[in-house]
Design a protein around this motif. Sequence first.
Motif, PDB file in Angstrom:
ATOM      1  N   LEU A   1      67.994 -11.556  40.309  1.00 47.98           N
ATOM      2  CA  LEU A   1      67.290 -10.802  41.353  1.00 47.98           C
ATOM      3  C   LEU A   1      68.204 -10.562  42.553  1.00 47.98           C
ATOM      4  N   LYS A   2      68.969 -11.566  42.914  1.00 50.36           N
ATOM      5  CA  LYS A   2      69.916 -11.449  44.019  1.00 50.36           C
ATOM      6  C   LYS A   2      70.955 -10.366  43.737  1.00 50.36           C
ATOM      7  N   MET A   3      71.432 -10.304  42.498  1.00 52.28           N
ATOM      8  CA  MET A   3      72.423  -9.307  42.113  1.00 52.28           C
ATOM      9  C   MET A   3      71.850  -7.899  42.236  1.00 52.28           C
ATOM     10  N   HIS A   4      70.597  -7.706  41.788  1.00 47.68           N
ATOM     11  CA  HIS A   4      69.981  -6.380  41.875  1.00 47.68           C
ATOM     12  C   HIS A   4      69.813  -5.949  43.334  1.00 47.68           C
ATOM     13  N   PHE A   5      69.444  -6.887  44.199  1.00 46.63           N
ATOM     14  CA  PHE A   5      69.309  -6.546  45.618  1.00 46.63           C
ATOM     15  C   PHE A   5      70.668  -6.185  46.215  1.00 46.63           C
TER      16      PHE A   5
ATOM     17  N   HIS B   1      64.111  -5.720  57.794  1.00 45.55           N
ATOM     18  CA  HIS B   1      63.346  -6.401  56.741  1.00 45.55           C
ATOM     19  C   HIS B   1      64.213  -6.674  55.512  1.00 45.55           C
ATOM     20  N   VAL B   2      64.974  -5.660  55.091  1.00 44.93           N
ATOM     21  CA  VAL B   2      65.801  -5.810  53.893  1.00 44.93           C
ATOM     22  C   VAL B   2      66.933  -6.799  54.144  1.00 44.93           C
ATOM     23  N   GLU B   3      67.592  -6.671  55.299  1.00 43.59           N
ATOM     24  CA  GLU B   3      68.705  -7.562  55.616  1.00 43.59           C
ATOM     25  C   GLU B   3      68.248  -9.006  55.787  1.00 43.59           C
ATOM     26  N   ALA B   4      67.010  -9.196  56.238  1.00 42.34           N
ATOM     27  CA  ALA B   4      66.479 -10.550  56.384  1.00 42.34           C
ATOM     28  C   ALA B   4      66.137 -11.155  55.030  1.00 42.34           C
TER      29      ALA B   4
END
Length: 326
Positions: free
Chosen positions: A315-319, A269-272
């Motif tokens: 948001l992308k950076m935090h992930f 889920h996270v990798e997707a």
Amino acid sequence: MISIGSNTVARRIEDLGGDIIRQIKEKTKSFCWHSLALDESTDLCDTSQLLVFIRGVDSEFNVTQESASVHSMHSTTTGKDIFNEVSKIITEYNLEWKRVQCMTIDGGKNMSGTKRGLVGQITTAREVRGFSKPIFLHCLIHQQALCLKYVDMSCVMKPVASVVNFIRYHALYHRQFHDFLKEIDSEFLDLPYYAAVRWLSCGKVLLHCLEFRSQIDLFLTEKNKPQPLLSDCEWIWKFIFFADMTGHINNLNLKLQSKTNLISDYFVHVEAFRPKLALLEGQVFHNIFHVVKNFHAESKVEFPSSFANEINSDLKMHFQDRFAGP
């Protein structure tokens, strides 16, 4: 029928609780290894509640997972205070520090601090006893929620929360707004409060307010409390963008909450979702977000692509930071 007295009910509940604890203690005797999961949060009475779960495995690989304790902390909740409570639970259930292999904690500084936090306290206690450091895990769903929490949404959330509080705080206004929604046969019949500690709260509040945007504007005008931003197309663009973005985040959160998930499912889920953020970042300039696209024909103001791209990149950076790959 003769009703049972309150003292009798309380005594029976205590007996049931005591019996459950005795059963857990019997099972812990056979544990070869065990782990703990802890969560500390504040209830409606501003009392800190510490929840502790025990998970152990015996020599035949039978896994036991039980709720061990819910402890109310009325004073300070420092890492030392939490460590003392954990030590009491370790002693109460006849567990051994050397057999603690893993601890799952939330993201508070009193938990995750490597010096004064619980992590630091346990690490020091293990070193004193000559044991190796256990594995510390940060709750996966909590990490995912923190990614959105650290994105600056104040330009939208503050006005939205103010509007919701105005309607919900006054009982008469709340009833009138509820009746108004019934008259228009709305799918949603109320506005939820915004609560930062609830993972799905932000997305739900934005979704409901977006659904009733015109009705809320009319209602506030009738109450002589107009909100000018509800007529500001540039602000509405940001409102819609955040509603759409939090919808994607909430969908991921719900997938991670499934009780049937294995660790491999969480990973999938996270990798997707991580490449999905990269895809959304590329779509920002084409205005093809779902909700954004629907509003595009109504607005005379261009979609603020640079603003949306900045938020999406953040948001992308935090992930990337919280779910760093190999």
